[in-house]
Write an enzyme that holds these catalytic residues in place. Structure first.
Site, short mmCIF file in Angstrom:
data_model
loop_
_atom_site.label_atom_id
_atom_site.label_comp_id
_atom_site.label_asym_id
_atom_site.label_seq_id
_atom_site.Cartn_x
_atom_site.Cartn_y
_atom_site.Cartn_z
N HIS A 279 0.81 -1.21 0.00
CA HIS A 279 0.00 0.00 0.00
C HIS A 279 0.85 1.27 0.00
O HIS A 279 1.87 1.36 0.67
CB HIS A 279 -0.93 0.02 1.22
CG HIS A 279 -0.20 0.11 2.52
ND1 HIS A 279 0.16 1.30 3.09
CD2 HIS A 279 0.28 -0.86 3.34
CE1 HIS A 279 0.82 1.07 4.21
NE2 HIS A 279 0.90 -0.24 4.38
N HIS B 156 12.26 -1.47 -12.19
CA HIS B 156 12.05 -2.91 -12.34
C HIS B 156 12.02 -3.56 -10.95
O HIS B 156 13.04 -3.55 -10.25
CB HIS B 156 13.16 -3.53 -13.20
CG HIS B 156 12.95 -4.99 -13.50
ND1 HIS B 156 13.76 -5.68 -14.37
CD2 HIS B 156 12.03 -5.89 -13.08
CE1 HIS B 156 13.35 -6.94 -14.45
NE2 HIS B 156 12.30 -7.09 -13.67
C1 LIG Z 1 24.23 -6.93 -7.10
C2 LIG Z 1 24.62 -7.21 -8.54
C3 LIG Z 1 24.00 -6.16 -9.45
C4 LIG Z 1 26.13 -7.13 -8.64
O1 LIG Z 1 26.53 -7.48 -9.91
P1 LIG Z 1 28.08 -7.28 -10.33
O2 LIG Z 1 28.44 -5.84 -10.23
O3 LIG Z 1 28.26 -7.96 -11.65
O4 LIG Z 1 28.85 -7.99 -9.16
P2 LIG Z 1 29.72 -9.32 -9.17
O5 LIG Z 1 28.93 -10.48 -9.66
O6 LIG Z 1 31.01 -9.00 -9.84
O7 LIG Z 1 29.98 -9.54 -7.61
C5 LIG Z 1 30.75 -8.62 -6.86
C6 LIG Z 1 30.78 -9.11 -5.43
O8 LIG Z 1 29.48 -8.95 -4.85
C7 LIG Z 1 28.95 -10.22 -4.43
N1 LIG Z 1 27.53 -10.21 -4.78
C8 LIG Z 1 27.00 -10.02 -6.01
N2 LIG Z 1 25.67 -10.05 -5.96
C9 LIG Z 1 25.34 -10.28 -4.67
C10 LIG Z 1 24.11 -10.42 -4.01
N3 LIG Z 1 22.94 -10.31 -4.67
N4 LIG Z 1 24.14 -10.62 -2.67
C11 LIG Z 1 25.32 -10.72 -2.00
N5 LIG Z 1 26.53 -10.59 -2.59
C12 LIG Z 1 26.53 -10.37 -3.91
C13 LIG Z 1 29.74 -11.25 -5.20
O9 LIG Z 1 29.77 -12.48 -4.52
C14 LIG Z 1 31.08 -10.59 -5.29
O10 LIG Z 1 31.75 -10.77 -4.07
P3 LIG Z 1 33.37 -10.91 -4.00
O11 LIG Z 1 33.92 -9.62 -4.53
O12 LIG Z 1 33.64 -11.13 -2.53
O13 LIG Z 1 33.71 -12.08 -4.85
C15 LIG Z 1 24.10 -8.60 -9.00
O14 LIG Z 1 24.90 -9.66 -8.48
C16 LIG Z 1 22.66 -8.88 -8.66
O15 LIG Z 1 22.32 -9.34 -7.56
N6 LIG Z 1 21.78 -8.58 -9.64
C17 LIG Z 1 20.37 -8.80 -9.54
C18 LIG Z 1 19.98 -9.93 -10.51
C19 LIG Z 1 18.48 -10.09 -10.60
O16 LIG Z 1 17.74 -9.79 -9.71
N7 LIG Z 1 18.04 -10.57 -11.74
C20 LIG Z 1 16.62 -10.70 -12.01
C21 LIG Z 1 16.36 -10.57 -13.49
S1 LIG Z 1 14.66 -10.56 -13.84
#
Ligand SMILES: CC(C)(COP(=O)(O)OP(=O)(O)OC[C@H]1O[C@@H](n2cnc3c(N)ncnc32)[C@H](O)[C@@H]1OP(=O)(O)O)[C@@H](O)C(=O)NCCC(=O)NCCS
Length: 210
Positions: free
Chosen positions: A135, A144
């Site tokens: 709400h 998104h």
């Molecule tokens: C947060 C996010 C944007 C980061 O992406 P990125 O910049 O490519 O980051 P990386 O994958 O290089 O990870 C960087 C660090 O963050 C950590 N990390 C990434 N995503 C994380 C998450 N969601 N929760 C906790 N830690 C996360 C990784 O383990 C990594 O840790 P390290 O440096 O100790 O190895 C991405 O991981 C994410 O969660 N995206 C959302 C995806 C989603 O919801 N998709 C739905 C599509 S409909």
């Protein structure tokens, strides 16, 4: 015959097309700037690029941008709107949207979602499968809310922000513009513009601190 044009032949586009057909559109037609390399999207052919769509706007009762990237989606949405395209809103029949909620044009609401009373969602936004927007939430344009993410009551989400799959946001939190909330994060503090936060409780990614 109600015909919907979709710009963006992606996996997300397929889900939007499916929701559109389930909610009363008679036919969907895809366009994508990767045409002619991109010729089909699931069961549907891709007819041309965005230039072709602009030339054929008169053939469609609705147009929607089905591109996951928030920045690109917003740019394409604005281009089409300026050209006079009949921008549509798609709500899956299995979404529960309060009659007291407001959805902007170009927004899609997928199956299994709940958008509760008093929520306002801007234009060209995505409320993805199984997400909830409680709400009085206020969501900007090109937002998104990913599958299974939950916004408690009175949450604000700025333009171009992304709340990742399975994330949860505590009531009354304010998320700025172009914020990225990582998958599974639990947001219990305000998030400033442009910041990426992850974890429980959500904190900035070390490399993303500004
Ligand atoms: C947060 C996010 C944007 C980061 O992406 P990125 O910049 O490519 O980051 P990386 O994958 O290089 O990870 C960087 C660090 O963050 C950590 N990390 C990434 N995503 C994380 C998450 N969601 N929760 C906790 N830690 C996360 C990784 O383990 C990594 O840790 P390290 O440096 O100790 O190895 C991405 O991981 C994410 O969660 N995206 C959302 C995806 C989603 O919801 N998709 C739905 C599509 S409909």
């Amino acid at each position: 015959m109600k015909r919907l044009a979709l710009l963006g032949a992606s996996g997300h586009g397929k889900v939007v097309a499916d929701a559109a057909l389930a909610s009363g559109w008679d036919a969907v037609e895809f366009f994508d700037d990767a045409w002619p390399q991109c010729q089909s999207n699931g069961p549907w052919p891709v007819s041309g690029d965005s230039v072709a769509l602009l030339a054929r706007l008169g053939e469609f009762q609705g147009v929607i941008v089905s591109i996951g990237d928030c920045t690109v989606r917003w740019a394409k949405h604005q281009t089409l709107q300026t050209a006079g395209a009949p921008m549509a809103t798609v709500v899956h029949p299995k979404a529960v949207v309060s009659r007291y909620a407001v959805l902007g044009v170009g927004t899609v609401v997928m199956g299994g979602t709940v958008v509760n009373i008093g929520a306002v969602v801007g234009q060209a936004s995505i409320i993805n499968t199984g997400a909830t927007v409680d709400h009085d939430c206020r969501l900007g344009d090109a937002v998104h809310i990913c599958p299974g993410a939950h916004l408690s009551g009175n949450v604000q989400v700025g333009n171009g922000s992304w709340v990742g799959v399975g994330a949860a946001v505590k009531q009354c939190m304010i998320l700025g513009e172009r914020v990225m909330v990582g998958a599974g994060a639990v947001v219990v503090q305000a998030v400033p513009d442009g910041l990426t936060v992850v974890g429980n409780p959500a904190a900035p990614l070390p490399s993303r601190k500004t």
